[in-house]
Design a protein around this motif. Structure first.
Motif, PDB file in Angstrom:
ATOM      1  N   SER A 162       6.353 -13.996  -5.467  1.00  0.00           N
ATOM      2  CA  SER A 162       6.204 -15.291  -4.804  1.00  0.00           C
ATOM      3  C   SER A 162       5.321 -15.143  -3.559  1.00  0.00           C
ATOM      4  CB  SER A 162       7.575 -15.829  -4.410  1.00  0.00           C
ATOM      5  OG  SER A 162       8.203 -14.940  -3.489  1.00  0.00           O
ATOM      6  N   LYS A 163       4.929 -16.276  -2.979  1.00  0.00           N
ATOM      7  CA  LYS A 163       4.109 -16.234  -1.763  1.00  0.00           C
ATOM      8  C   LYS A 163       4.835 -15.538  -0.628  1.00  0.00           C
ATOM      9  CE  LYS A 163       0.914 -20.142  -2.149  1.00  0.00           C
ATOM     10  NZ  LYS A 163       0.498 -21.417  -1.514  1.00  0.00           N
ATOM     11  N   ILE A 164       6.083 -15.853  -0.502  1.00  0.00           N
ATOM     12  CA  ILE A 164       6.857 -15.219   0.579  1.00  0.00           C
ATOM     13  C   ILE A 164       6.894 -13.709   0.380  1.00  0.00           C
ATOM     14  CG2 ILE A 164       9.138 -15.092   1.619  1.00  0.00           C
ATOM     15  CD1 ILE A 164       9.562 -17.997   0.857  1.00  0.00           C
ATOM     16  N   MET A 165       7.082 -13.291  -0.866  1.00  0.00           N
ATOM     17  CA  MET A 165       7.133 -11.858  -1.144  1.00  0.00           C
ATOM     18  C   MET A 165       5.781 -11.201  -0.878  1.00  0.00           C
ATOM     19  SD  MET A 165       9.371  -9.680  -2.052  1.00  0.00           S
ATOM     20  CE  MET A 165       9.416  -7.952  -2.591  1.00  0.00           C
ATOM     21  N   TRP A 166       4.696 -11.924  -1.203  1.00  0.00           N
ATOM     22  CA  TRP A 166       3.378 -11.369  -0.971  1.00  0.00           C
ATOM     23  C   TRP A 166       3.077 -11.245   0.524  1.00  0.00           C
ATOM     24  CZ3 TRP A 166      -0.059  -8.444  -2.879  1.00  0.00           C
ATOM     25  CH2 TRP A 166      -0.263  -8.352  -4.258  1.00  0.00           C
ATOM     26  N   GLU A 167       3.429 -12.265   1.268  1.00  0.00           N
ATOM     27  CA  GLU A 167       3.219 -12.175   2.716  1.00  0.00           C
ATOM     28  C   GLU A 167       4.006 -11.015   3.313  1.00  0.00           C
ATOM     29  OE1 GLU A 167       4.296 -15.973   4.166  1.00  0.00           O
ATOM     30  OE2 GLU A 167       2.474 -16.989   3.448  1.00  0.00           O
ATOM     31  N   ASP A 168       5.209 -10.847   2.834  1.00  0.00           N
ATOM     32  CA  ASP A 168       6.007  -9.718   3.305  1.00  0.00           C
ATOM     33  C   ASP A 168       5.342  -8.385   2.947  1.00  0.00           C
ATOM     34  OD1 ASP A 168       8.678  -8.696   4.370  1.00  0.00           O
ATOM     35  OD2 ASP A 168       8.618  -7.800   2.360  1.00  0.00           O
ATOM     36  N   CYS A 169       4.802  -8.293   1.749  1.00  0.00           N
ATOM     37  CA  CYS A 169       4.159  -7.044   1.321  1.00  0.00           C
ATOM     38  C   CYS A 169       2.903  -6.759   2.139  1.00  0.00           C
ATOM     39  CB  CYS A 169       3.817  -7.126  -0.169  1.00  0.00           C
ATOM     40  SG  CYS A 169       5.253  -7.087  -1.257  1.00  0.00           S
ATOM     41  N   LEU A 170       2.081  -7.829   2.396  1.00  0.00           N
ATOM     42  CA  LEU A 170       0.832  -7.601   3.123  1.00  0.00           C
ATOM     43  C   LEU A 170       1.080  -7.151   4.555  1.00  0.00           C
ATOM     44  CD1 LEU A 170      -1.430 -10.556   1.897  1.00  0.00           C
ATOM     45  CD2 LEU A 170      -1.578  -8.159   1.287  1.00  0.00           C
ATOM     46  N   TRP A 171       1.982  -7.824   5.220  1.00  0.00           N
ATOM     47  CA  TRP A 171       2.145  -7.555   6.661  1.00  0.00           C
ATOM     48  C   TRP A 171       3.159  -6.454   6.943  1.00  0.00           C
ATOM     49  CZ3 TRP A 171      -1.899  -9.193   8.775  1.00  0.00           C
ATOM     50  CH2 TRP A 171      -2.514 -10.385   8.336  1.00  0.00           C
ATOM     51  N   ASN A 172       3.957  -6.108   5.957  1.00  0.00           N
ATOM     52  CA  ASN A 172       4.950  -5.044   6.190  1.00  0.00           C
ATOM     53  C   ASN A 172       4.610  -3.738   5.483  1.00  0.00           C
ATOM     54  OD1 ASN A 172       6.530  -6.773   7.749  1.00  0.00           O
ATOM     55  ND2 ASN A 172       7.717  -7.474   5.969  1.00  0.00           N
ATOM     56  N   TYR A 173       3.781  -3.814   4.435  1.00  0.00           N
ATOM     57  CA  TYR A 173       3.521  -2.601   3.665  1.00  0.00           C
ATOM     58  C   TYR A 173       2.035  -2.281   3.522  1.00  0.00           C
ATOM     59  CZ  TYR A 173       8.345  -3.678   2.371  1.00  0.00           C
ATOM     60  OH  TYR A 173       9.666  -3.968   2.409  1.00  0.00           O
ATOM     61  N   VAL A 174       1.182  -3.286   3.203  1.00  0.00           N
ATOM     62  CA  VAL A 174      -0.211  -3.014   2.875  1.00  0.00           C
ATOM     63  C   VAL A 174      -1.021  -2.687   4.127  1.00  0.00           C
ATOM     64  CG1 VAL A 174      -2.305  -3.959   1.848  1.00  0.00           C
ATOM     65  CG2 VAL A 174      -0.080  -4.412   0.800  1.00  0.00           C
ATOM     66  N   PHE A 175      -1.177  -3.671   5.012  1.00  0.00           N
ATOM     67  CA  PHE A 175      -1.979  -3.425   6.206  1.00  0.00           C
ATOM     68  C   PHE A 175      -1.348  -2.400   7.145  1.00  0.00           C
ATOM     69  CE2 PHE A 175      -3.621  -7.774   5.104  1.00  0.00           C
ATOM     70  CZ  PHE A 175      -4.891  -7.349   4.775  1.00  0.00           C
ATOM     71  N   PRO A 176      -0.027  -2.367   7.296  1.00  0.00           N
ATOM     72  CA  PRO A 176       0.553  -1.264   8.093  1.00  0.00           C
ATOM     73  C   PRO A 176       0.265   0.107   7.497  1.00  0.00           C
ATOM     74  CG  PRO A 176       2.119  -3.057   7.918  1.00  0.00           C
ATOM     75  CD  PRO A 176       0.986  -3.410   7.022  1.00  0.00           C
ATOM     76  N   ALA A 177       0.223   0.193   6.181  1.00  0.00           N
ATOM     77  CA  ALA A 177      -0.105   1.480   5.560  1.00  0.00           C
ATOM     78  C   ALA A 177      -1.520   1.903   5.922  1.00  0.00           C
ATOM     79  CB  ALA A 177       0.064   1.384   4.052  1.00  0.00           C
ATOM     80  N   LEU A 178      -2.475   0.944   5.931  1.00  0.00           N
ATOM     81  CA  LEU A 178      -3.852   1.251   6.319  1.00  0.00           C
ATOM     82  C   LEU A 178      -3.935   1.655   7.787  1.00  0.00           C
ATOM     83  CD1 LEU A 178      -6.880   1.250   5.655  1.00  0.00           C
ATOM     84  CD2 LEU A 178      -6.921  -1.177   6.232  1.00  0.00           C
ATOM     85  N   GLU A 179      -3.260   0.935   8.624  1.00  0.00           N
ATOM     86  CA  GLU A 179      -3.283   1.244  10.057  1.00  0.00           C
ATOM     87  C   GLU A 179      -2.655   2.606  10.336  1.00  0.00           C
ATOM     88  OE1 GLU A 179      -1.622  -0.680  14.260  1.00  0.00           O
ATOM     89  OE2 GLU A 179      -1.314  -1.694  12.345  1.00  0.00           O
ATOM     90  N   HIS A 180      -1.539   2.867   9.688  1.00  0.00           N
ATOM     91  CA  HIS A 180      -0.853   4.143   9.922  1.00  0.00           C
ATOM     92  C   HIS A 180      -1.692   5.310   9.417  1.00  0.00           C
ATOM     93  CE1 HIS A 180       2.543   6.819  10.503  1.00  0.00           C
ATOM     94  NE2 HIS A 180       2.379   7.279   9.273  1.00  0.00           N
TER      95      HIS A 180
ATOM     96  N   GLY B 111      -8.401   2.354  -1.745  1.00  0.00           N
ATOM     97  CA  GLY B 111      -8.476   2.075  -3.178  1.00  0.00           C
ATOM     98  C   GLY B 111      -7.384   1.130  -3.635  1.00  0.00           C
ATOM     99  N   GLY B 112      -6.183   1.302  -3.087  1.00  0.00           N
ATOM    100  CA  GLY B 112      -5.100   0.396  -3.453  1.00  0.00           C
ATOM    101  C   GLY B 112      -5.357  -1.024  -2.990  1.00  0.00           C
ATOM    102  N   ILE B 113      -5.878  -1.147  -1.764  1.00  0.00           N
ATOM    103  CA  ILE B 113      -6.200  -2.489  -1.255  1.00  0.00           C
ATOM    104  C   ILE B 113      -7.280  -3.119  -2.131  1.00  0.00           C
ATOM    105  CG2 ILE B 113      -7.198  -3.716   0.699  1.00  0.00           C
ATOM    106  CD1 ILE B 113      -5.837  -1.697   2.535  1.00  0.00           C
ATOM    107  N   ALA B 114      -8.253  -2.303  -2.525  1.00  0.00           N
ATOM    108  CA  ALA B 114      -9.303  -2.838  -3.400  1.00  0.00           C
ATOM    109  C   ALA B 114      -8.718  -3.321  -4.721  1.00  0.00           C
ATOM    110  CB  ALA B 114     -10.351  -1.750  -3.644  1.00  0.00           C
ATOM    111  N   ARG B 115      -7.734  -2.607  -5.227  1.00  0.00           N
ATOM    112  CA  ARG B 115      -7.154  -3.009  -6.511  1.00  0.00           C
ATOM    113  C   ARG B 115      -6.441  -4.349  -6.413  1.00  0.00           C
ATOM    114  NH1 ARG B 115      -2.892   0.305 -10.399  1.00  0.00           N
ATOM    115  NH2 ARG B 115      -2.493  -1.451 -11.796  1.00  0.00           N
ATOM    116  N   ILE B 116      -5.621  -4.495  -5.384  1.00  0.00           N
ATOM    117  CA  ILE B 116      -4.882  -5.764  -5.288  1.00  0.00           C
ATOM    118  C   ILE B 116      -5.823  -6.908  -4.919  1.00  0.00           C
ATOM    119  CG2 ILE B 116      -2.724  -4.590  -4.758  1.00  0.00           C
ATOM    120  CD1 ILE B 116      -3.108  -5.323  -1.846  1.00  0.00           C
TER     121      ILE B 116
END
Length: 1697
Positions: A1043-1061, A1111-1116
């Protein structure tokens, strides 16, 4: 009747013939009788006659009764007998027999007949005596049987007198005895008939044949006695009676006389003084055995039996040493004993006292010092009693059970046992035992042993002793089988439960038969056991051992049914003892010395105290099975034991221990490893006999051993528990002994434990349908074994536990669980299943948590793995225990334990998630996370991360149909969308694991993502990289269902934090190089494992992680970008990604830079074609690229040193690091832009396209700045230029970018060699500054002009232009340029047409400097393609652009003419150095030159589309023809000295050009038009000038040369011209262009268009050539002059006409 009369007539005639001379009275009477018989026969045949005789007399002989009333016939035969002539007497007696047998004699004449017979009996003739006896027998068989005492006594007396007459022959005496015996039988049969008693009789004689086995005798006698009882009871009255009929009285008198005769007295009634007592006694024995009903029904007969016969027998039975005479003879003793046996067997119920006396005397006589034959006779009688179960029952019931009577049955058994036991005290005991074995063997073959009275020699003595022992053994076996038979009868009657019944066998014996059997067993079992066990241990005969083993089996089974525990255990112990009997040395030697003997020759003393140790048991059994004789015995004994166990399996109870000990020994013998050891070799020397049969016995016994325990499924549950308890007891005993023993003994004990464990498993498998009652007993013992300190026992226990759990889970009970739904089961069923499943799995947790032994803990994990692999889908209620156990394993310190535990987890995650309840999925995911985070085993951590993917895949597949919120995830233009997987029969999602709501699903996914995020920060690069891959792979694969809520949670809690970290750690990690693991030392220095340079620092490792994140960000983004841009604050995340990408490209490592480029590129490219990306995102990416491109290559030189080693390894060691980086960098950018343009060209405007061309120019310039051409030296285009060449075909401007065609083509022309600036004016061609109004953020016009200048103002004066590298690039580019030009729109193509022609011309002129190069060849080919396909379409009549200006057309033709003139005149047909080209290349180039001439002459100048409408174009065509003329003048214009040196191909090229001029000037029908006419006019003038010059030059050269000949090339040219002139025919229009008089132009015939007017022009030259020195020239000139005459119409003068 007629036959009888015929025989009678025949006898009368014989009688008449015999009495003819000496006895006339007999003759007359016979003839008179013959007449009567003949007339009677005639009357019967005709039924009418005409004789004058008395018909009444004739009718009187028509039937036997009438003959009987007519005494004349009888009188005739009596008269014949009275004369006492032998022949007449024989005939007369024979006729009397026939009359009697046909009832043709009246009873009243019996007395007369008996008198006659008495007289004949006294005659001395043997035949007369035999006839007399036959006649008496006929009388007793007919109705003339005497019915009064006188006649009866008279008839029987005749027989007895003949029997006792000393003068009688043996045949007469034997016949008399037989006749008397048959008469007695007929008399008593008649008594039974007249007394209305049952007519049946028993078989004659009571002796039982011994050719059958004891078992067969018992069965037959039971049936015989049953039939006797039925006949007596059903046939007679209910009470005895004392009245007799007249025949009864006669029978009683006969019985009394026979008794008197047997006692040695005189028979008053029979009037016989005495006869042989044995004969009379034999008759009494016959009557007693066959007419029992008389004595049981008629009191007078019973009284005679009681008082007379019994007294007689008692007197005769008394034995002492003074017995002499007939009474002491064996035959008489046998008759006495048989009679006594009949009385005991048949009349013991009524003659109780007498029977008891008889039995006591018989038993006592065995112990007396009597002859051996006498004891044998007594033993035969006792044996007969024992093998008759009914008799045995009656005797035991009437005597042993009666308090006032003696125990006769027990006495008989003891007496028989004493006889058997006496064998060990005999001097010939060994021989006797062998003889006993032989007797049993003979009996098994159907051979009966007979008693020999002569016992004088030793052989007969041994045989007699063996005979006695055999009878005693058979008697004891008879008792055994009798007890078994009676027990079976009690079972059939319902008094006892069958041992096979699946019920609790705890009831006692209550029935009459059952109580009798129990008493009989109690009183006899010990006696029987002692005797039979003695023979069993000492005898070696197969038949006798088989019989005894049958007896053991029968008696043991009876004891089991009767619940007689002590006899049962005793017999079992004896049988087991025999089974594992250890032969002594003498027996071993005897067996080995005579292995093929068919009889047993060994005899050893019985060992009373054999200690059955495992070692000697195993060896002894193996020895037995290696020796032929003992093998058979042991096999039969073991089979007997198996039969007993099968039969009594429900009633053995504690007795199982005895059986199990023996079976364990058998099992060890079957699997014995001692076959090749020294121990067995010493015990069993090498046998010469084939032992295949023994090994087959092994197989049979092994099968029986298994079947015994498999049949426990039919046992009562309590019996199964008893069997398990016995096995457990046996195993416990050996466990205790194992701890205190060492060496071989310990090994043997372990073997017993192994046997117990295997059988417990077999029982468990056979009783899976009721496993609940047995599970605790089974598993309890396995846990005891696992707790042992012995590794062998631990392994055994673990293996058994594994098999047990798998067997239970694989049973039908659990199979039904998996196929049924939980909702269909009741609460009780669910509780039952839960308890059973937990009970099955709980031992594993107990083993792991409680055991301190590593092997046991590892074994428990192996069992769990095995269980999960085979039956994991059947588990439902024990998952919490399993997962808790696996979680504990993950925290263990032992590597092997973690490996085993993880294998189980992998099975669960891969195959078992569908069976795990939903409430256990969180726990399962946590366990997988625990294995991922453990630091002991890296590979496990990596694989565990992969299992998290499996869990997410399963979670997503367990979804409900999509909700409206979930539908928002799929963008409108996203066509390919996975359908939700609903639970059905195909995806194996059960109701237990079906996720019923999105919230539960999201919680599980969040738990997985959280674990992956934590693992993404792991210090181990492999683990974090795997976690990063898995995180983005999960989002990429299942993102459409979030869902949108789940995607927003994934982007801001897992995807972009993973890139920053990852970027932060990559920037701050250490750059110090790592050393690999130390492998050892070499020459005192440590040797470390090599680490690749790209992974030898922490920073490089984090760079790799960062690459994976990108690469993962590119995939999604590729998958969900249109949807993601709709999320809140996505723009900020995109901006941060752009900033990171720019910094990575400019300042990061090579890998990170490429990953950043790919991330942006793939995102934009994947969605641009569909129009799903706003233009702002594309411009933002282009801005990043442009900013990077503004940096010169040297500014990113820092990347080169980091990738230098790897790139040099891939590209070669001759390249410099800078060039390698340039190639890589340029290639990457070009591919990036290519994909971007190909996918997003529909969104490009002019400015973006110019940016794209600017990138191409930049890439080409960077590739040209290097002087390294290492690949060009080998004929290969460098990588960067190869990439450019691959991209160029894709650069076609889109439909809305037509104006960019000119820019593209002109840009490519700059890269052709020797070019000057193509732009003379600063203004670009075409409307290139046009930008759509709707394009956001358009560039200014000034910026566009600058970019266009950068594109077009290329530095073409670079030294690299002449390099080999650039030539290679130009070669490939020419073909691509021509292809693009042909694809361009017509309106744009002709604007750049002259430039294209000019560029190709420059490439064609490279032939002079590089004759072997490919560039000029490719250019020639492209030039002709353009001319043929495009130049021919310049005519407006063919649809070309009418707006095309005159100057453009002139410009195009001017360039074409320039190219032809420059190339043909300057580069074709020229001499080339001999070493410049090979022969093949020269031949190829010559053919190419010919092709150029063909295209120019045939395709262009002869085409009807050649534009000649304006004078400028006319002049251009004239230039083209002039070019051919110039090329044709090569040979004729050269000096003679030069012509001789000219190569042959040059002269051929010149002649080809000359031929093209002839072709252009000629006229062919059907090939003529306006353009063709104009070209012909131009070419004819040039051709005539050239021909005139050549012809005149010939004369000049001849004059110069004098006597020398002309050069071949020059002479060939002249001859070619003369020949072509003769063949040339021109059009009339062409003729008007010639410089001739008008009258000559018109010709003779104006209608003919084909003219030869050109010959008139050259007529003066022809006239000069007539004086040439060359004959061929003169001949051709003569022909031409003739053609001129024809053209002028001149004909030869004919004077005659």
């Amino acid at each position: 009747m007629a036959a009888f009369m015929t025989v009678l007539e025949s006898d009368l005639r014989a009688l008449s013939a015999e009495a003819r001379r000496r006895y006339p009275a007999v003759k007359d009477a016979a003839e008179h009788a013959i007449l009567k018989v003949s007339l009677s026969l005639s009357l019967q045949c005709t039924h009418s006659f005409s004789f004058s005789v008395n018909s009444t007399f004739l009718r009187s002989l028509s039937s036997p009764d009438e003959i009987a009333h007519n005494e004349d016939i009888l009188r005739i035969f009596v008269m014949a007998c009275e004369v006492k002539n032998v022949k007449l007497s024989v005939i007369g007696l024979s006729c009397l027999q026939k009359l009697i047998s046909h009832d043709a004699i009246a009873p009243s004449t019996l007395k007369e007949i008996l008198s006659t017979l008495k007289e004949h009996g006294e005659m001395a003739n043997e035949s007369i005596q035999l006839k007399t006896l036959q006649t008496i027998l006929v009388i007793f068989q007919s109705r003339l049987q005497p019915d009064n005492e006188e006649n009866m006594a008279h008839a029987l007396g005749i027989c007895l007198r003949l029997l006792e007459n000393n003068r009688s022959s043996d045949s007469v005496r034997n016949t008399a005895a037989a006749t008397f015996r048959q008469a007695v039988a007929l008399i008593f049969d008649h008594v039974i008939c007249t007394e209305s008693l049952p007519a049946g009789r028993f078989s004659s004689g009571g002796y039982i044949s011994r050719t059958n086995s004891v078992t067969t005798d018992v069965n037959r006698n039971i049936k015989r006695l049953e039939s006797l009882e039925l006949e007596v009871i059903s046939g007679g009255p209910s009470l005895m009676r004392d009245t007799l009929t007249k025949p009864g009285k006669l029978g009683l008198c006969l019985l009394e006389d026979l008794t008197t005769l047997a006692a040695g007295g005189s028979a008053i009634w029979l009037r016989v003084g005495s006869i042989q007592r044995s004969f009379a006694l034999d008759l009494l024995e016959f009557i007693l055995s066959n007419y029992v009903v008389l004595f049981r029904t008629l009191i007078p007969f019973e009284q005679v039996l009681r008082h007379q016969i019994c007294s007689l027998l008692m007197t005769s039975l008394r034995t002492n040493s003074e017995i002499e005479g007939e009474v002491g003879e064996p035959y008489f003793r046998r008759l006495v004993l048989r009679s006594v046996a009949h009385i005991i067997r048949l009349y013991s119920s009524s003659l109780t006292t007498e029977t008891e006396v008889f039995l006591s005397m018989l038993v006592r006589s065995i112990a007396l010092d009597l002859p051996l034959w006498h004891r044998i006779l007594v033993l035969e009688v006792l044996r007969g009693f024992c093998v008759e179960a009914r008799t045995l029952r009656i005797l035991f019931q009437n005597f042993d059970l009666h308090p006032n009577n003696s125990n006769v049955v027990e006495g008989m058994v003891k007496a028989l046992a004493r006889v058997v036991s006496s064998v060990q005290y005999l001097e010939t005991g060994e021989e006797s035992l062998a003889a006993v074995a032989g007797m049993f063997s003979s009996k098994a073959k159907g051979i009966e042993w007979s008693l020999d009275n002569d016992a004088s020699n030793a052989a007969v003595l041994v045989a007699s002793e063996a005979h006695a022992i055999t009878l005693a053994i058979e008697g004891l076996l008879g008792v055994v089988f009798g007890v078994a038979t009676l027990t079976d009868e009690a079972v059939d009657d319902g008094e006892l439960e069958s041992p096979r019944c699946d019920t609790d066998q705890s009831t006692k014996c209550t029935g009459i038969t059952a109580s009798l059997c129990m008493s009989m067993v109690d009183s006899t079992w010990l006696i029987i056991l002692d005797a039979l066990s003695l023979i069993l241990m000492k005898s070696q005969g197969e038949a006798i051992i088989l019989e005894i083993l049958k007896g053991y089996q029968a008696f043991t089974q009876a004891c089991g049914v009767l619940r007689a525990v002590e006899p049962l255990n005793s017999f079992l112990a004896s049988l087991c003892k025999f089974t594992i009997y250890i032969p002594n040395e003498a027996e071993k030697r005897s067996v080995i010395l005579s292995p093929s003997s068919k009889r047993a020759e060994q005899l050893v003393d019985q060992r009373e105290g054999i200690v059955l140790t495992p070692k000697n048991v195993q060896v002894s059994l193996f020895v037995c099975f290696l020796s032929n004789t003992s093998c058979w015995y042991s096999a039969k004994a073991l089979r007997t034991l198996f039969n007993i166990a099968h039969r009594l399996q429900n009633v053995l109870g504690p007795s199982w221990v005895l059986v199990l000990e023996t079976l364990s020994a058998l099992d060890r013998a079957i699997h014995s490893p001692h076959a090749t050891t020294q121990e067995v070799s010493a015990a069993v020397p090498k046998l010469t006999r084939d032992s295949s049969g023994q090994y087959s016995d092994f197989n049979i016994l092994s099968s029986l051993n298994s079947q015994l325990f498999e049949s426990s499924a039919l046992m009562h549950v309590s019996a199964v528990q008893s069997l398990l308890s016995a096995l457990r007891q046996l195993s416990r005993q050996c466990m205790a002994e194992t701890l205190s023993s060492i060496g071989q003994t310990s090994t043997q004990k372990i073997g017993i434990i192994s046997f117990a464990v295997e059988r417990i498993l077999s029982i468990l498998v056979s009783n899976l349908h009721r496993v609940e009652a047995l599970w605790d007993e089974v598993v309890g013992h396995f846990l005891e074994l696992a707790d042992s300190s012995s590794p062998q026992l631990q392994t055994m226990a673990l293996d058994a536990l594994d098999k047990s759990i798998c067997a239970v889970l694989g049973s039908d009970q659990f199979q039904e669980i998996t196929t049924s739904k939980p909702v269909d089961a009741s609460n009780d069923q669910i509780d039952h299943l839960r308890s059973l499943e937990c009970a099955v799995i709980s031992p594993l947790n107990a083993l792991y948590s409680l055991s301190q032994c590593f092997d046991v803990r590892a074994g428990s994990l192996k069992i769990l793995l095995h269980v999960l692999e085979r039956h994991g889908e059947k588990l439902r209620y024990s998952w919490s225990n399993i997962l808790e156990m696996l979680r504990a394993v993950a925290h263990a310190s032992e590597r092997d334990l973690i490996t085993l535990g993880f294998q189980s987890l992998r099975v669960i995650m891969n195959d078992g998630l569908s069976t795990i309840p939903a409430d256990c999925l969180h726990e399962c995911i946590d366990v997988a996370g625990a294995y991922s985070a453990q630091k002991t085993e890296l590979n496990i951590s990596l694989t565990a991360v992969g299992l998290l993917w499996t869990s997410t895949d399963f979670i997503v597949k367990g979804l409900m149909p999509w909700t409206e919120e979930e539908f928002e995830t799929d963008q409108r233009n996203y066509e390919k969308r996975e359908e939700p997987l609903l639970p059905d029969s195909h995806n194996e999602v059960t109701s237990g694991t079906y996720l019923s709501n999105t919230g539960e699903r999201d919680k599980l996914l969040v738990s997985v993502f959280s674990l992956l995020q934590k693992l993404g920060a792991d210090e181990r690069p492999e683990v974090r990289n795997s976690a990063v891959r898995m995180l983005f792979q999960t989002l990429g694969s299942h993102g459409q269902k979030l869902s949108k809520i789940m995607w927003e949670d994934c982007l801001w809690n897992y995807v972009f934090p993973a890139l920053e970290h990852a970027s932060h750690l990559a920037a701050t990690s250490s750059k110090d190089e790592w050393q690999g693991k130390e492998l050892g030392t070499r020459k005192g220095k440590a040797v470390h494992m090599l680490i690749h340079h790209s992974r030898n620092t922490a920073q490089k490792q984090w760079d790799e992680t960062l690459v994976l994140v990108l690469g993962g960000i590119a995939r999604i983004f590729r998958s969900f970008f249109p949807f993601l841009i709709s999320l809140r604050n996505f723009q900020s995340g995109w901006d941060s990604l752009l900033v990171f990408a720019k910094n990575s490209i400019l300042n990061g490592s090579k890998e990170v830079a490429l990953a950043a480029i790919n991330c942006l590129q793939s995102t934009v490219v994947s969605h641009s074609a569909k129009g799903n990306v706003p233009i702002t995102y594309i411009r933002s990416v282009l801005d990043i690229y442009e900013a990077v491109l503004q940096k010169p290559p040297n500014s990113i030189e820092h990347v080169t040193s980091k990738v230098k080693q790897e790139i040099l390894h891939g590209l070669g060691t001759n390249s410099t690091p800078h060039f390698v980086h340039i190639c890589l960098y340029v290639g990457t950018r070009l591919h990036m832009f290519r994909e971007l343009y190909v996918q997003a060209q529909g969104m490009f405007d002019n400015g973006m396209y110019k940016q794209f061309l600017l990138v191409i120019n930049s890439a080409i310039q960077e590739a040209k700045t290097t002087n390294i051409n290492f690949e060009a030296e080998y004929g290969h285009v460098p990588p960067a230029q190869r990439t450019i060449l691959e991209i160029i075909p894709l650069l076609r401007p889109a439909g809305h970018l037509k104006s960019m065609w000119i820019l593209l083509l002109k840009n490519l022309l700059h890269y052709l060699p020797a070019a000057d600036s193509l732009l003379d004016d600063p203004e670009p061609v075409g409307n290139s500054n046009h930008i759509p109004a709707d394009t956001p953020n358009p560039l200014s016009s000034t910026e566009l002009m600058k970019r266009e200048e950068l594109i077009l103002n290329v530095n073409l004066a670079s030294p690299a232009m002449a390099s080999n590298t650039y030539n290679l690039f130009a070669e490939k580019l020419v073909t691509l340029l021509v292809d693009l030009f042909l694809q361009a729109p017509a309106t744009e193509k002709y604007k750049v047409f002259p430039d294209i022609i000019q560029g190709l011309g420059r490439c064609m002129t490279t032939r002079r400097d590089d004759p072997d190069g490919k560039l000029w060849r490719f250019a020639v080919d492209g030039f002709h393609r353009i001319l043929i396909d495009d130049v021919s379409k310049l005519n407006p009549a063919f649809g070309t652009d009418v707006a095309m200006t005159r100057s453009s057309r002139v410009h195009v033709w001017k360039e074409v003419a320039d190219v032809y003139e420059l190339f043909l005149v300057g580069h074709c047909g020229r001499a080339v150095p001999s070493n410049a080209l090979s022969a093949a290349a020269r031949e190829t180039d010559e053919s190419l030159e010919m092709k150029i001439l063909d295209i120019l002459g045939d395709k262009i100048l002869r085409s009807e589309n050649v534009p000649l409408d304006v004078i400028s174009t006319y002049l251009i065509v004239q230039r083209l023809i002039s070019t051919l003329d110039r090329c044709a003048s090569r040979t004729c214009c050269l000096p003679l000295e030069t012509v001789e040196l000219m190569p042959s191909h040059c002269s051929r090229f010149s002649l080809s050009c000359l031929h093209k001029l002839f072709s252009l000037s000629s006229y062919e029908i059907g090939d003529w038009n306006l353009s063709r006419s104009e070209v012909s006019k131009i070419s004819i003038m040039m051709l005539m000038s050239r021909c005139d010059f050549i012809l005149r030059k010939l004369l000049t050269d001849e004059n110069v040369l004098g006597d020398r000949s002309l050069p071949p090339a020059r002479l060939e040219e002249v001859i070619f011209v003369l020949q072509e002139l003769a063949r040339l025919v021109i059009h009339s229009e062409t003729a008007y262009a010639l410089p001739l008089h008008p009258h000559l132009k018109e010709g003779v015939s104006q209608e003919n268009l084909r003219r030869r007017s050109h010959l008139l022009v050259l007529f003066p030259s022809f006239c000069e050539l007539v004086i040439s020195r060359e004959p061929r020239v003169r001949e051709l000139v003569q022909v031409l002059l003739g053609l001129i005459a024809t053209e002028l119409g001149l004909q030869k003068l004919d004077l005659t006409s």
